[in-house]
Design a protein around this motif. Sequence first.
Motif, short mmCIF file in Angstrom:
data_model
loop_
_atom_site.label_atom_id
_atom_site.label_comp_id
_atom_site.label_asym_id
_atom_site.label_seq_id
_atom_site.Cartn_x
_atom_site.Cartn_y
_atom_site.Cartn_z
N ARG A 169 -2.58 -11.98 -4.78
CA ARG A 169 -3.91 -11.56 -5.26
C ARG A 169 -4.30 -10.22 -4.64
O ARG A 169 -4.91 -9.37 -5.30
CB ARG A 169 -4.95 -12.63 -4.95
N SER A 170 -3.93 -10.01 -3.38
CA SER A 170 -4.27 -8.75 -2.70
C SER A 170 -3.50 -7.57 -3.31
O SER A 170 -4.04 -6.47 -3.45
CB SER A 170 -3.96 -8.85 -1.21
N ILE A 171 -2.24 -7.80 -3.66
CA ILE A 171 -1.39 -6.73 -4.17
C ILE A 171 -1.63 -6.48 -5.66
O ILE A 171 -1.43 -5.37 -6.16
CB ILE A 171 0.10 -7.07 -3.91
N SER A 172 -2.07 -7.50 -6.37
CA SER A 172 -2.19 -7.40 -7.83
C SER A 172 -3.17 -6.33 -8.30
O SER A 172 -3.13 -5.91 -9.46
CB SER A 172 -2.61 -8.75 -8.42
N VAL A 173 -4.03 -5.85 -7.40
CA VAL A 173 -5.03 -4.84 -7.78
C VAL A 173 -4.46 -3.42 -7.79
O VAL A 173 -5.09 -2.51 -8.30
CB VAL A 173 -6.26 -4.89 -6.84
N PHE A 174 -3.25 -3.25 -7.23
CA PHE A 174 -2.67 -1.90 -7.17
C PHE A 174 -2.17 -1.49 -8.56
O PHE A 174 -1.33 -2.19 -9.15
CB PHE A 174 -1.52 -1.84 -6.17
N GLU A 212 0.83 -1.21 0.00
CA GLU A 212 0.00 0.00 0.00
C GLU A 212 0.87 1.26 0.00
O GLU A 212 0.56 2.24 -0.69
CB GLU A 212 -0.92 0.00 1.23
N GLN A 213 1.95 1.22 0.77
CA GLN A 213 2.85 2.38 0.83
C GLN A 213 3.59 2.56 -0.50
O GLN A 213 3.77 3.69 -0.97
CB GLN A 213 3.85 2.21 1.97
N ILE A 214 4.02 1.46 -1.09
CA ILE A 214 4.68 1.53 -2.40
C ILE A 214 3.72 2.12 -3.42
O ILE A 214 4.08 3.01 -4.21
CB ILE A 214 5.17 0.13 -2.83
N GLU A 215 2.48 1.64 -3.43
CA GLU A 215 1.46 2.16 -4.34
C GLU A 215 1.29 3.67 -4.15
O GLU A 215 1.28 4.44 -5.12
CB GLU A 215 0.13 1.44 -4.11
N LYS A 216 1.18 4.08 -2.91
CA LYS A 216 0.96 5.49 -2.60
C LYS A 216 2.10 6.37 -3.10
O LYS A 216 1.88 7.41 -3.75
CB LYS A 216 0.79 5.65 -1.08
N GLU A 217 3.34 5.97 -2.82
CA GLU A 217 4.49 6.80 -3.15
C GLU A 217 4.77 6.81 -4.66
O GLU A 217 5.12 7.85 -5.23
CB GLU A 217 5.73 6.34 -2.38
N PHE A 218 4.63 5.67 -5.32
CA PHE A 218 4.90 5.62 -6.76
C PHE A 218 3.79 6.30 -7.54
O PHE A 218 4.03 6.86 -8.62
CB PHE A 218 5.12 4.17 -7.21
#
Length: 230
Positions: free
Chosen positions: A144-149, A104-110
């Motif tokens: 599967r949880s991360i693949s939606v980012f 989630e943090q990686i998604e947010k920052e990128f």
Amino acid sequence: MILENIKQVQKNIAEACLRVGRNPEEVTLIAVSKTKPVSDIQEALKSDILDYGENKVQELAEKYDCLPKNIRWHMIGHLQRNKVKYLVGKTCLIHSVDSVRLAEQIEKEFAKKDLTADVLIEVNMAKEESKFGITAGETEDLIRSISVFPHIRIRGLMTIAPYTDNPETNRVFFRNMKKLSVDISSKNIDNVSMDVLSMGMTGDYQVAVEEGATLVRVGTGIFGERNYNI
């Protein structure tokens, strides 16, 4: 000495590939430069190695700033969420994603820079309490949880096998990692590929290559022993 070591490691990788009928071009050597000075990396750059691995975000960022921009930096150490922002635009691959919160943090920052982070899921295949990573059984659910980012692309898996004097004892962990990778690939999960398998270090990379590694992380075998007291 560094250039001689690189040639020897490359020769060992090629021979390991030959033993199992693989193309050596399938395997990328990452020179793990953690704790090593910039001068050592400059020496290594006289070879054809452009992939370098760091364990700490600050060290990666500092070296990024003063070395050629064609270097491909790999974040191979445990990654704290509050350090993710310093990697944006600097790292080609984050090897150590092991939780949805970190993703989630990686998604947010990128997302802030509209960039996509290529990541690997870290699997603690040997179930060592001292190591980070998830179990093999938890891997598909996390993927599967991360693949939606939208700003994260899962490229494969990474593991750190136990330290051992006999690399053969780690063969089972590498073999099981390859099986897990193939299994997840067969699920055809959107935004997920399993073309990268990061496993094997100085003591066992030849066995890892024989079992399907596409990235091997070699530090001591290239730069020599580390001084952690610096």
